[in-house]
Design a protein around this motif. Sequence first.
Motif, PDB file in Angstrom:
ATOM      1  N   ILE A  22      20.725 118.955  -8.298  1.00  0.00           N
ATOM      2  CA  ILE A  22      20.897 119.918  -9.603  1.00  0.00           C
ATOM      3  C   ILE A  22      21.072 119.111 -10.832  1.00  0.00           C
ATOM      4  O   ILE A  22      20.801 119.193 -12.116  1.00  0.00           O
ATOM      5  CB  ILE A  22      21.661 120.923  -9.267  1.00  0.00           C
ATOM      6  CG1 ILE A  22      21.190 122.064  -8.113  1.00  0.00           C
ATOM      7  CG2 ILE A  22      22.356 121.603 -10.602  1.00  0.00           C
ATOM      8  CD1 ILE A  22      22.221 122.972  -7.652  1.00  0.00           C
ATOM      9  N   LEU A  23      22.535 118.085 -10.706  1.00  0.00           N
ATOM     10  CA  LEU A  23      22.840 117.478 -11.710  1.00  0.00           C
ATOM     11  C   LEU A  23      21.962 116.277 -12.461  1.00  0.00           C
ATOM     12  O   LEU A  23      21.934 116.330 -13.603  1.00  0.00           O
ATOM     13  CB  LEU A  23      24.415 116.748 -11.435  1.00  0.00           C
ATOM     14  CG  LEU A  23      25.414 117.882 -11.413  1.00  0.00           C
ATOM     15  CD1 LEU A  23      26.626 117.541 -10.728  1.00  0.00           C
ATOM     16  CD2 LEU A  23      25.650 118.417 -12.758  1.00  0.00           C
ATOM     17  N   GLN A  24      21.337 115.702 -11.359  1.00  0.00           N
ATOM     18  CA  GLN A  24      20.319 114.659 -11.836  1.00  0.00           C
ATOM     19  C   GLN A  24      19.012 115.278 -12.694  1.00  0.00           C
ATOM     20  O   GLN A  24      18.571 114.470 -13.559  1.00  0.00           O
ATOM     21  CB  GLN A  24      19.784 113.922 -10.701  1.00  0.00           C
ATOM     22  CG  GLN A  24      20.881 113.076 -10.059  1.00  0.00           C
ATOM     23  CD  GLN A  24      20.467 112.259  -8.685  1.00  0.00           C
ATOM     24  OE1 GLN A  24      19.144 112.657  -8.449  1.00  0.00           O
ATOM     25  NE2 GLN A  24      21.327 111.544  -8.051  1.00  0.00           N
ATOM     26  N   GLY A  25      18.930 116.308 -12.610  1.00  0.00           N
ATOM     27  CA  GLY A  25      17.827 116.857 -13.223  1.00  0.00           C
ATOM     28  C   GLY A  25      18.457 117.649 -14.805  1.00  0.00           C
ATOM     29  O   GLY A  25      17.377 117.939 -15.617  1.00  0.00           O
ATOM     30  N   GLN A  26      19.642 117.467 -14.992  1.00  0.00           N
ATOM     31  CA  GLN A  26      20.127 118.048 -16.103  1.00  0.00           C
ATOM     32  C   GLN A  26      21.135 117.011 -17.124  1.00  0.00           C
ATOM     33  O   GLN A  26      21.502 117.393 -18.118  1.00  0.00           O
ATOM     34  CB  GLN A  26      21.035 119.364 -15.992  1.00  0.00           C
ATOM     35  CG  GLN A  26      20.087 120.460 -15.485  1.00  0.00           C
ATOM     36  CD  GLN A  26      20.778 121.690 -15.007  1.00  0.00           C
ATOM     37  OE1 GLN A  26      21.215 122.242 -15.950  1.00  0.00           O
ATOM     38  NE2 GLN A  26      20.514 122.180 -13.821  1.00  0.00           N
ATOM     39  N   ALA A  27      21.600 115.873 -16.084  1.00  0.00           N
ATOM     40  CA  ALA A  27      22.737 115.118 -16.908  1.00  0.00           C
ATOM     41  C   ALA A  27      22.530 113.823 -16.516  1.00  0.00           C
ATOM     42  O   ALA A  27      21.605 113.319 -15.684  1.00  0.00           O
ATOM     43  CB  ALA A  27      24.037 115.774 -16.179  1.00  0.00           C
ATOM     44  N   LEU A  28      23.304 112.890 -17.010  1.00  0.00           N
ATOM     45  CA  LEU A  28      23.365 111.464 -16.810  1.00  0.00           C
ATOM     46  C   LEU A  28      24.199 111.207 -15.861  1.00  0.00           C
ATOM     47  O   LEU A  28      25.310 111.458 -15.994  1.00  0.00           O
ATOM     48  CB  LEU A  28      23.606 110.704 -18.066  1.00  0.00           C
ATOM     49  CG  LEU A  28      23.818 109.183 -18.097  1.00  0.00           C
ATOM     50  CD1 LEU A  28      22.324 108.526 -17.676  1.00  0.00           C
ATOM     51  CD2 LEU A  28      24.280 108.820 -19.458  1.00  0.00           C
ATOM     52  N   ARG A  29      24.051 110.488 -14.562  1.00  0.00           N
ATOM     53  CA  ARG A  29      25.005 109.913 -13.773  1.00  0.00           C
ATOM     54  C   ARG A  29      25.687 108.788 -14.262  1.00  0.00           C
ATOM     55  O   ARG A  29      25.218 107.874 -14.253  1.00  0.00           O
ATOM     56  CB  ARG A  29      24.277 109.696 -12.507  1.00  0.00           C
ATOM     57  CG  ARG A  29      25.245 109.372 -11.319  1.00  0.00           C
ATOM     58  CD  ARG A  29      24.564 108.726  -9.928  1.00  0.00           C
ATOM     59  NE  ARG A  29      25.047 109.896  -8.978  1.00  0.00           N
ATOM     60  CZ  ARG A  29      24.522 110.113  -7.968  1.00  0.00           C
ATOM     61  NH1 ARG A  29      23.201 109.781  -7.713  1.00  0.00           N
ATOM     62  NH2 ARG A  29      24.914 110.851  -6.989  1.00  0.00           N
ATOM     63  N   ILE A  30      27.092 109.026 -14.216  1.00  0.00           N
ATOM     64  CA  ILE A  30      27.889 107.890 -14.795  1.00  0.00           C
ATOM     65  C   ILE A  30      28.645 107.237 -13.823  1.00  0.00           C
ATOM     66  O   ILE A  30      29.110 106.098 -13.745  1.00  0.00           O
ATOM     67  CB  ILE A  30      28.759 108.074 -15.873  1.00  0.00           C
ATOM     68  CG1 ILE A  30      29.612 109.622 -15.684  1.00  0.00           C
ATOM     69  CG2 ILE A  30      27.855 108.358 -17.165  1.00  0.00           C
ATOM     70  CD1 ILE A  30      30.560 109.944 -16.796  1.00  0.00           C
ATOM     71  N   GLN A  31      28.952 107.952 -12.688  1.00  0.00           N
ATOM     72  CA  GLN A  31      29.522 107.467 -11.494  1.00  0.00           C
ATOM     73  C   GLN A  31      29.094 108.120 -10.079  1.00  0.00           C
ATOM     74  O   GLN A  31      27.986 109.092 -10.570  1.00  0.00           O
ATOM     75  CB  GLN A  31      30.975 107.628 -11.405  1.00  0.00           C
ATOM     76  CG  GLN A  31      31.720 106.619 -12.153  1.00  0.00           C
ATOM     77  CD  GLN A  31      33.336 106.716 -12.002  1.00  0.00           C
ATOM     78  OE1 GLN A  31      33.827 107.606 -11.742  1.00  0.00           O
ATOM     79  NE2 GLN A  31      33.896 105.748 -12.525  1.00  0.00           N
ATOM     80  N   LYS A  32      29.236 107.888  -9.130  1.00  0.00           N
ATOM     81  CA  LYS A  32      28.689 108.368  -7.865  1.00  0.00           C
ATOM     82  C   LYS A  32      28.687 110.000  -7.705  1.00  0.00           C
ATOM     83  O   LYS A  32      27.630 110.755  -7.452  1.00  0.00           O
ATOM     84  CB  LYS A  32      29.138 107.881  -6.529  1.00  0.00           C
ATOM     85  CG  LYS A  32      28.792 106.284  -6.287  1.00  0.00           C
ATOM     86  CD  LYS A  32      29.178 105.857  -4.939  1.00  0.00           C
ATOM     87  CE  LYS A  32      28.806 104.455  -5.057  1.00  0.00           C
ATOM     88  NZ  LYS A  32      28.593 103.933  -3.673  1.00  0.00           N
ATOM     89  N   SER A  33      29.769 110.587  -8.315  1.00  0.00           N
ATOM     90  CA  SER A  33      29.812 112.105  -8.187  1.00  0.00           C
ATOM     91  C   SER A  33      30.404 112.435  -9.422  1.00  0.00           C
ATOM     92  O   SER A  33      30.885 113.610  -9.603  1.00  0.00           O
ATOM     93  CB  SER A  33      30.750 112.404  -7.046  1.00  0.00           C
ATOM     94  OG  SER A  33      31.974 111.904  -7.267  1.00  0.00           O
ATOM     95  N   VAL A  34      29.975 111.713 -10.647  1.00  0.00           N
ATOM     96  CA  VAL A  34      30.155 111.884 -11.834  1.00  0.00           C
ATOM     97  C   VAL A  34      29.326 112.098 -12.847  1.00  0.00           C
ATOM     98  O   VAL A  34      28.567 111.112 -12.666  1.00  0.00           O
ATOM     99  CB  VAL A  34      31.570 111.099 -12.264  1.00  0.00           C
ATOM    100  CG1 VAL A  34      31.943 111.634 -13.841  1.00  0.00           C
ATOM    101  CG2 VAL A  34      32.580 111.147 -11.495  1.00  0.00           C
TER     102      VAL A  34
END
Length: 97
Positions: A22-34
């Motif tokens: 869900i997050l990878q489709g909408q946001a930039l991963r900056i750490q493993k779970s952030v």
Amino acid sequence: MPEYIFCYDISDAKRLRKAAKILQGQALRIQKSVYLLVGTPTTMRRCWQQLSDCVDAKHDDLRCYTIPAHSPMQSLGANVLQEGIVWSGLMEKPKIR
């Protein structure tokens, strides 16, 4: 546009993968779970709703923080971005699913 930090600690591998997707489709991963989401408050609420539908509040921890405008940021350690890429604070409009 407002910026939000989403982070999670999810105990089940299946729920963890779903939240990451869900997050990878909408946001930039900056750490493993952030993740960093740049978008409107409506975008943030939609993302939060999608995530809250897939986590177990009794066993998992899901958080979202609003980053105040013009906040200084400091980091130490491995850079999440590929070499040669500099984060400017600008990002494409997030995809809403």
